[in-house]
Write a protein that holds these residues in place. Structure first.
Motif, PDB file in Angstrom:
ATOM      1  N   THR A 118       4.814  22.398  -1.732  1.00 18.79           N
ATOM      2  CA  THR A 118       3.676  21.481  -1.802  1.00 18.79           C
ATOM      3  C   THR A 118       4.159  20.037  -1.869  1.00 18.79           C
ATOM      4  N   LEU A 119       5.197  19.788  -2.651  1.00 17.68           N
ATOM      5  CA  LEU A 119       5.737  18.434  -2.774  1.00 17.68           C
ATOM      6  C   LEU A 119       6.345  17.951  -1.460  1.00 17.68           C
ATOM      7  N   LEU A 120       6.997  18.853  -0.708  1.00 16.25           N
ATOM      8  CA  LEU A 120       7.554  18.477   0.591  1.00 16.25           C
ATOM      9  C   LEU A 120       6.444  18.122   1.576  1.00 16.25           C
ATOM     10  N   VAL A 121       5.369  18.900   1.570  1.00 19.63           N
ATOM     11  CA  VAL A 121       4.247  18.627   2.462  1.00 19.63           C
ATOM     12  C   VAL A 121       3.605  17.285   2.099  1.00 19.63           C
ATOM     13  N   LEU A 122       3.502  16.982   0.818  1.00 18.73           N
ATOM     14  CA  LEU A 122       2.938  15.696   0.409  1.00 18.73           C
ATOM     15  C   LEU A 122       3.811  14.524   0.853  1.00 18.73           C
ATOM     16  N   ALA A 123       5.128  14.715   0.898  1.00 15.66           N
ATOM     17  CA  ALA A 123       6.021  13.654   1.388  1.00 15.66           C
ATOM     18  C   ALA A 123       5.709  13.337   2.842  1.00 15.66           C
ATOM     19  N   LYS A 164      14.413  15.996  -8.508  1.00 14.83           N
ATOM     20  CA  LYS A 164      14.406  14.661  -7.910  1.00 14.83           C
ATOM     21  C   LYS A 164      13.050  14.304  -7.290  1.00 14.83           C
ATOM     22  N   SER A 165      11.999  15.043  -7.664  1.00 14.52           N
ATOM     23  CA  SER A 165      10.680  14.746  -7.113  1.00 14.52           C
ATOM     24  C   SER A 165      10.245  13.361  -7.570  1.00 14.52           C
ATOM     25  N   GLU A 166       9.414  12.733  -6.741  1.00 10.63           N
ATOM     26  CA  GLU A 166       8.958  11.377  -7.020  1.00 10.63           C
ATOM     27  C   GLU A 166       7.461  11.372  -7.247  1.00 10.63           C
ATOM     28  N   PHE A 226       0.832  -1.205   0.000  1.00 10.69           N
ATOM     29  CA  PHE A 226       0.000   0.000   0.000  1.00 10.69           C
ATOM     30  C   PHE A 226       0.869   1.259   0.000  1.00 10.69           C
ATOM     31  N   MET A 227       1.855   1.304   0.896  1.00  6.67           N
ATOM     32  CA  MET A 227       2.722   2.480   0.977  1.00  6.67           C
ATOM     33  C   MET A 227       3.571   2.645  -0.286  1.00  6.67           C
ATOM     34  N   ARG A 228       4.007   1.544  -0.853  1.00  3.82           N
ATOM     35  CA  ARG A 228       4.806   1.635  -2.088  1.00  3.82           C
ATOM     36  C   ARG A 228       3.974   2.191  -3.233  1.00  3.82           C
ATOM     37  N   LEU A 229       2.725   1.754  -3.349  1.00  6.29           N
ATOM     38  CA  LEU A 229       1.851   2.265  -4.402  1.00  6.29           C
ATOM     39  C   LEU A 229       1.597   3.763  -4.230  1.00  6.29           C
ATOM     40  N   ILE A 230       1.361   4.180  -2.993  1.00  3.40           N
ATOM     41  CA  ILE A 230       1.172   5.615  -2.757  1.00  3.40           C
ATOM     42  C   ILE A 230       2.453   6.365  -3.085  1.00  3.40           C
ATOM     43  N   ASP A 231       3.607   5.794  -2.730  1.00  2.00           N
ATOM     44  CA  ASP A 231       4.896   6.419  -3.022  1.00  2.00           C
ATOM     45  C   ASP A 231       5.107   6.567  -4.532  1.00  2.00           C
ATOM     46  N   ILE A 232       4.645   5.586  -5.289  1.00  2.00           N
ATOM     47  CA  ILE A 232       4.809   5.635  -6.745  1.00  2.00           C
ATOM     48  C   ILE A 232       3.934   6.721  -7.363  1.00  2.00           C
ATOM     49  N   TYR A 233       2.701   6.847  -6.884  1.00  2.00           N
ATOM     50  CA  TYR A 233       1.741   7.715  -7.555  1.00  2.00           C
ATOM     51  C   TYR A 233       1.594   9.112  -6.951  1.00  2.00           C
ATOM     52  N   LEU A 234       1.779   9.277  -5.654  1.00  2.00           N
ATOM     53  CA  LEU A 234       1.596  10.587  -5.036  1.00  2.00           C
ATOM     54  C   LEU A 234       2.823  11.452  -5.325  1.00  2.00           C
ATOM     55  N   PRO A 235       2.632  12.605  -5.964  1.00  2.00           N
ATOM     56  CA  PRO A 235       3.792  13.478  -6.212  1.00  2.00           C
ATOM     57  C   PRO A 235       4.345  13.980  -4.878  1.00  2.00           C
ATOM     58  N   HIS A 236       5.657  13.866  -4.682  1.00  2.00           N
ATOM     59  CA  HIS A 236       6.270  14.334  -3.449  1.00  2.00           C
ATOM     60  C   HIS A 236       7.758  14.543  -3.636  1.00  2.00           C
ATOM     61  N   LEU A 237       8.348  15.286  -2.697  1.00  2.00           N
ATOM     62  CA  LEU A 237       9.773  15.587  -2.727  1.00  2.00           C
ATOM     63  C   LEU A 237      10.305  15.473  -1.305  1.00  2.00           C
TER      64      LEU A 237
END
Length: 191
Positions: free
Chosen positions: A121-126, A109-111, A90-101
């Motif tokens: 915004t990307l840092l907050v999403l991480a 290097k955002s993911e 579950f966490m890996r799938l969210i890590d793949i799809y949720l934009p974050h830095l």
């Protein structure tokens, strides 16, 4: 503690989650106290937070889950391993799809899915990505108490919330200080 026990389980979980959020906010408030933050101190705080989270994960989630599956006549290691694996997937799938830095990395290097969102915004999403399992853990712990599961206790649920709150303090600092270092105002870094 007696007054807390009298509250509805949803209110208990909401208060516990509010406590963990409050310690995150308190950690973020360090941005108002100093211009810079000693990196070695922050690394030590994050190491402490990791240790607290591992202990809370085992003693408040994994060990009671194994105990519950034993009481239910299930294969304890299989139940725990299945839940652990499902959570990891579950966490890996969210890590793949949720934009974050992740803090300290360049915007290139955002993911996750590519987006034009700002660095902040990307840092907050991480951090949001990290907080999803914490909220689930607190909810499950209080839900198990509400469901009268024999091995679940209010004390264990409260201990889990305290452990998560303790590790959230340095996490709040780890988010607000890099934002401040990037030139954001103190109040925006805190928020």
């Amino acid at each position: 503690m007696d007054a807390f026990e009298e509250l509805h389980p949803v209110v208990q979980a909401l208060m516990a989650t509010g406590f963990t959020w409050g310690l995150t906010a308190l950690g973020a408030a360090t941005v108002f106290l100093t211009r810079t933050f000693n990196r070695r101190l922050l690394d030590t705080m994050l190491g402490f937070a990791g240790g607290v989270m591992i202990a809370a994960s085992f003693w408040s989630l994994l060990a009671p889950g194994i105990e519950m599956s034993t009481a239910m006549g299930l294969t304890p290691w299989l139940t725990a391993a299945s839940g652990f694996l499902a959570g990891g997937i579950f966490m890996r799938l969210i890590d793949i799809y949720l934009p974050h830095l992740h803090p300290g990395l360049d915007l290139s290097k955002s993911e996750g899915l590519k987006t034009s969102w700002q660095r902040s915004t990307l840092l907050v999403l991480a951090i949001t990505l990290h907080n999803i399992p914490e909220g689930l853990a607190v909810g499950v712990a209080f839900g198990a108490v509400a469901a009268d599961i024999p091995s679940a206790s209010l004390g264990g649920a409260v201990a889990l919330a305290i452990g998560i709150g303790l590790q959230n303090f340095p996490e709040g600092t780890a988010v607000s200080m890099p934002l401040r270092r990037e030139g954001m105002s103190r109040s925006r870094s805190f928020m």
